[in-house]
Design an enzyme around this catalytic site. Structure first.
Site, PDB file in Angstrom:
ATOM      1  N   LYS A 205       8.816   8.706  -1.352  1.00 28.44           N
ATOM      2  CA  LYS A 205       9.332   7.704  -2.293  1.00 28.44           C
ATOM      3  C   LYS A 205       8.441   7.617  -3.543  1.00 28.44           C
ATOM      4  CE  LYS A 205      11.253   4.076  -4.035  1.00 28.44           C
ATOM      5  NZ  LYS A 205      12.639   3.984  -4.448  1.00 28.44           N
ATOM      6  N   CYS A 259      10.328   0.098 -10.383  1.00 25.63           N
ATOM      7  CA  CYS A 259      10.136   1.293  -9.556  1.00 25.63           C
ATOM      8  C   CYS A 259       9.251   2.309 -10.248  1.00 25.63           C
ATOM      9  CB  CYS A 259      11.484   1.911  -9.249  1.00 25.63           C
ATOM     10  SG  CYS A 259      12.664   0.694  -8.680  1.00 25.63           S
TER      11      CYS A 259
HETATM   12  N1  SAJ Z   1      13.966   6.321 -18.999  1.00 27.70           N
HETATM   13  C1  SAJ Z   1      13.596   6.992 -20.166  1.00 27.70           C
HETATM   14  N2  SAJ Z   1      14.053   8.250 -20.370  1.00 27.70           N
HETATM   15  C2  SAJ Z   1      14.896   8.874 -19.482  1.00 27.70           C
HETATM   16  C3  SAJ Z   1      15.259   8.196 -18.294  1.00 27.70           C
HETATM   17  C4  SAJ Z   1      14.782   6.924 -18.072  1.00 27.70           C
HETATM   18  O1  SAJ Z   1      12.848   6.475 -20.985  1.00 27.70           O
HETATM   19  O2  SAJ Z   1      15.286  10.011 -19.773  1.00 27.70           O
HETATM   20  C5  SAJ Z   1      13.455   4.959 -18.743  1.00 27.70           C
HETATM   21  C6  SAJ Z   1      14.540   3.888 -18.603  1.00 27.70           C
HETATM   22  O3  SAJ Z   1      14.942   3.394 -19.860  1.00 27.70           O
HETATM   23  C7  SAJ Z   1      13.816   2.854 -17.775  1.00 27.70           C
HETATM   24  C8  SAJ Z   1      12.910   3.687 -16.874  1.00 27.70           C
HETATM   25  O4  SAJ Z   1      12.821   4.963 -17.483  1.00 27.70           O
HETATM   26  O5  SAJ Z   1      13.006   2.013 -18.572  1.00 27.70           O
HETATM   27  C9  SAJ Z   1      13.414   3.839 -15.450  1.00 27.70           C
HETATM   28  O6  SAJ Z   1      14.822   4.037 -15.432  1.00 27.70           O
HETATM   29  P1  SAJ Z   1      15.551   5.072 -14.467  1.00 27.70           P
HETATM   30  O7  SAJ Z   1      16.990   5.004 -14.758  1.00 27.70           O
HETATM   31  O8  SAJ Z   1      14.912   6.395 -14.584  1.00 27.70           O
HETATM   32  O9  SAJ Z   1      15.209   4.580 -13.010  1.00 27.70           O
HETATM   33  P2  SAJ Z   1      15.261   3.173 -12.201  1.00 27.70           P
HETATM   34  O10 SAJ Z   1      13.925   2.516 -12.310  1.00 27.70           O
HETATM   35  O11 SAJ Z   1      16.446   2.376 -12.569  1.00 27.70           O
HETATM   36  O12 SAJ Z   1      15.492   3.734 -10.718  1.00 27.70           O
HETATM   37  C10 SAJ Z   1      14.548   4.649 -10.159  1.00 27.70           C
HETATM   38  C11 SAJ Z   1      15.310   5.846  -9.585  1.00 27.70           C
HETATM   39  N3  SAJ Z   1      14.364   6.912  -9.248  1.00 27.70           N
HETATM   40  C12 SAJ Z   1      14.512   8.180  -9.699  1.00 27.70           C
HETATM   41  O13 SAJ Z   1      15.397   8.501 -10.469  1.00 27.70           O
HETATM   42  C13 SAJ Z   1      13.527   9.184  -9.223  1.00 27.70           C
HETATM   43  C14 SAJ Z   1      16.092   5.398  -8.362  1.00 27.70           C
HETATM   44  O14 SAJ Z   1      16.716   6.492  -7.743  1.00 27.70           O
HETATM   45  C15 SAJ Z   1      15.154   4.708  -7.364  1.00 27.70           C
HETATM   46  O15 SAJ Z   1      15.851   4.241  -6.222  1.00 27.70           O
HETATM   47  C16 SAJ Z   1      14.577   3.507  -8.063  1.00 27.70           C
HETATM   48  O16 SAJ Z   1      13.804   3.981  -9.173  1.00 27.70           O
HETATM   49  C17 SAJ Z   1      13.686   2.751  -7.077  1.00 27.70           C
HETATM   50  O17 SAJ Z   1      14.180   1.758  -6.506  1.00 27.70           O
HETATM   51  O18 SAJ Z   1      12.573   3.203  -6.794  1.00 27.70           O
END
Ligand code: SAJ
Length: 404
Positions: A205, A259
């Site tokens: 995780k 996360c």
């Molecule tokens: N972000 C960027 N650039 C990107 C993608 C995301 O700046 O290209 C930023 C987003 O704006 C946000 C942050 O990253 O601020 C996180 O967003 P996210 O959509 O990547 O992820 P979370 O936090 O909503 O969910 C993550 C997911 N983990 C992965 O993709 C590896 C999800 O599958 C997990 O279940 C979740 O964390 C968790 O509960 O741990």
């Protein structure tokens, strides 16, 4: 619901409640536990306290059909799921006190053959630690429980779909525990179930989210370089991604949520000497938010020098990512706070279309904000903002690349 429920779900938040609703939708009785009586009352009315597509219908049905009930205390069941937060204490050190409190809360209820599963993101060794605690307090149960760790992996905004369809990693403290946990999830999950041990599942995780953090840090680092080098980073990434083995993520105004901005520290705090890239990624992603706030500050100063009056600034977005209402660890919120701290009587128009009211910020609707503002800073790539027609005389700081 029959007298004694099949499952007790401890923690009815962003993950616990959808999971409880999913299990209940399969006609398995779930007793949900939350320390917040308002949350309990809301759920027992068949309503929800968070924004997540399709969750309202799932909870309403589960409660109506009698398979989901909430309370502030646990009761005897056969399976116990711990889905509580694991925040920080001190300087970015994981705090497992909620997991421990939840475990202590069910200690008197446990009986031989029960299944105990932690889903909360946890530092390596937490499941074994909880096993130690359980068997210390209930020595007569030694080796008679099934104890496992199974992290959730769902993406906020798509939880109800991903809960069912994502693969799951399931790690027991021994083979029998892994097997028992596998059979439990097999009833509710259509994705593949991958058995391992508890420590590997815990680490898995943390690694998944650290990997994404490192990749986003790479994109954010590129955005800083490109800003200096006068290159459009969005075009650059788009072109580089035409290579069959390159897949660069998108830069933004930092990384938020409970996360990705948090989990890497669970590794760094326990293995500081070995986790150099993971630690550096956290620093870059945090720095990006600071950098965005400085950019807005500079734009305001430039405007004042040129026009001899203070600008009106629209700050678009407070959520931690597009199209959700969740402000936890939000870089946009951090930037807004920082800009307001340095403000000197000038007007700021704060916009977050996914929430109606905020206890600190006075919110403005986005059309009004765009019309009134001299400077428009786009902090979150919400759908609504993509349709905005912005007058070309306005200064636009687009940190999400939606106007590029
Ligand atoms: N972000 C960027 N650039 C990107 C993608 C995301 O700046 O290209 C930023 C987003 O704006 C946000 C942050 O990253 O601020 C996180 O967003 P996210 O959509 O990547 O992820 P979370 O936090 O909503 O969910 C993550 C997911 N983990 C992965 O993709 C590896 C999800 O599958 C997990 O279940 C979740 O964390 C968790 O509960 O741990």
């Amino acid at each position: 619901m029959k007298e004694s429920p099949e499952v007790v779900m401890i923690g009815l938040g962003y993950i616990g409640l959808p999971t409880a609703a999913l299990i209940a939708s399969n006609k398995v009785s779930v007793h949900g536990v939350d320390i917040n009586p308002q949350v309990v009352d809301t759920i027992n009315r068949g309503e929800i306290h968070i924004v997540e597509p399709e969750l309202d219908v799932a909870v309403a049905n589960a409660v109506k059909e009698g398979y989901l009930k909430a309370a502030t205390q646990a009761v005897v069941a056969n399976t116990y799921l711990i889905v509580v937060p694991t925040p920080f204490k001190g300087k970015n050190e994981p705090d497992i006190s909620f997991v421990e409190a939840a475990t202590r809360g069910i200690l008197p209820l446990l009986k031989a053959g029960d299944l105990y599963i932690i889903e909360s993101t946890s530092p390596i060794g937490t499941t074994e630690k909880m096993m130690g605690l359980i068997y210390r307090e209930r020595p007569e149960l030694k080796d008679q429980l099934h104890i496992a760790y199974c992290p959730e992996r769902v993406l906020p905004g798509n939880v109800m779909h991903e809960l069912v369809h994502n693969d799951r990693v399931i790690g027991g403290v021994n083979k029998a525990s892994t097997q028992k946990a596998l059979s439990f999830y097999a009833k509710h999950v259509q994705g593949q179930l991958h058995p391992t041990n508890a420590r590997t599942a815990e680490m898995c995780k943390l690694v998944e989210n650290s990997s994404r953090d490192v990749q986003i840090a790479f994109a954010n680092e590129l955005s800083l370089i490109c800003d200096k080098a006068d290159i459009n980073v969005w075009e650059l990434i788009n072109l580089a991604n035409k290579h069959p083995r390159v897949n660069i993520l998108q830069p933004g105004c930092g990384v938020g949520g409970h996360c990705i901005a948090v989990d890497p520290y669970f590794i760094v705090s326990d293995y500081p000497m070995e986790s150099k890239i993971i630690g550096a990624a956290r620093e870059i992603n945090n720095y990006k938010s600071f950098w965005c706030a400085e950019k807005i500050q500079n734009a305001k100063l430039q405007f004042e020098l040129k026009h001899g009056r203070k600008p009106k600034t629209a700050l678009l977005g407070l959520a931690f990512k597009p199209n959700i209402d969740d402000l936890r660890e939000s870089p946009a919120k951090y930037i807004v706070q920082k800009v307001l701290q340095n403000a000197n009587n000038e007007e700021h128009l704060i916009v977050e279309p996914n929430i109606t009211e905020h206890h600190v910020f006075k919110l403005t609707d986005y059309q009004t904000a765009i019309e009134k503002a001299d400077i428009i800073a786009i902090l979150v790539g919400h759908e609504e903002f993509k349709e905005l027609r912005i007058n070309e005389h306005k200064i636009v700081l687009d940190f999400c690349g939606i106007t590029k």
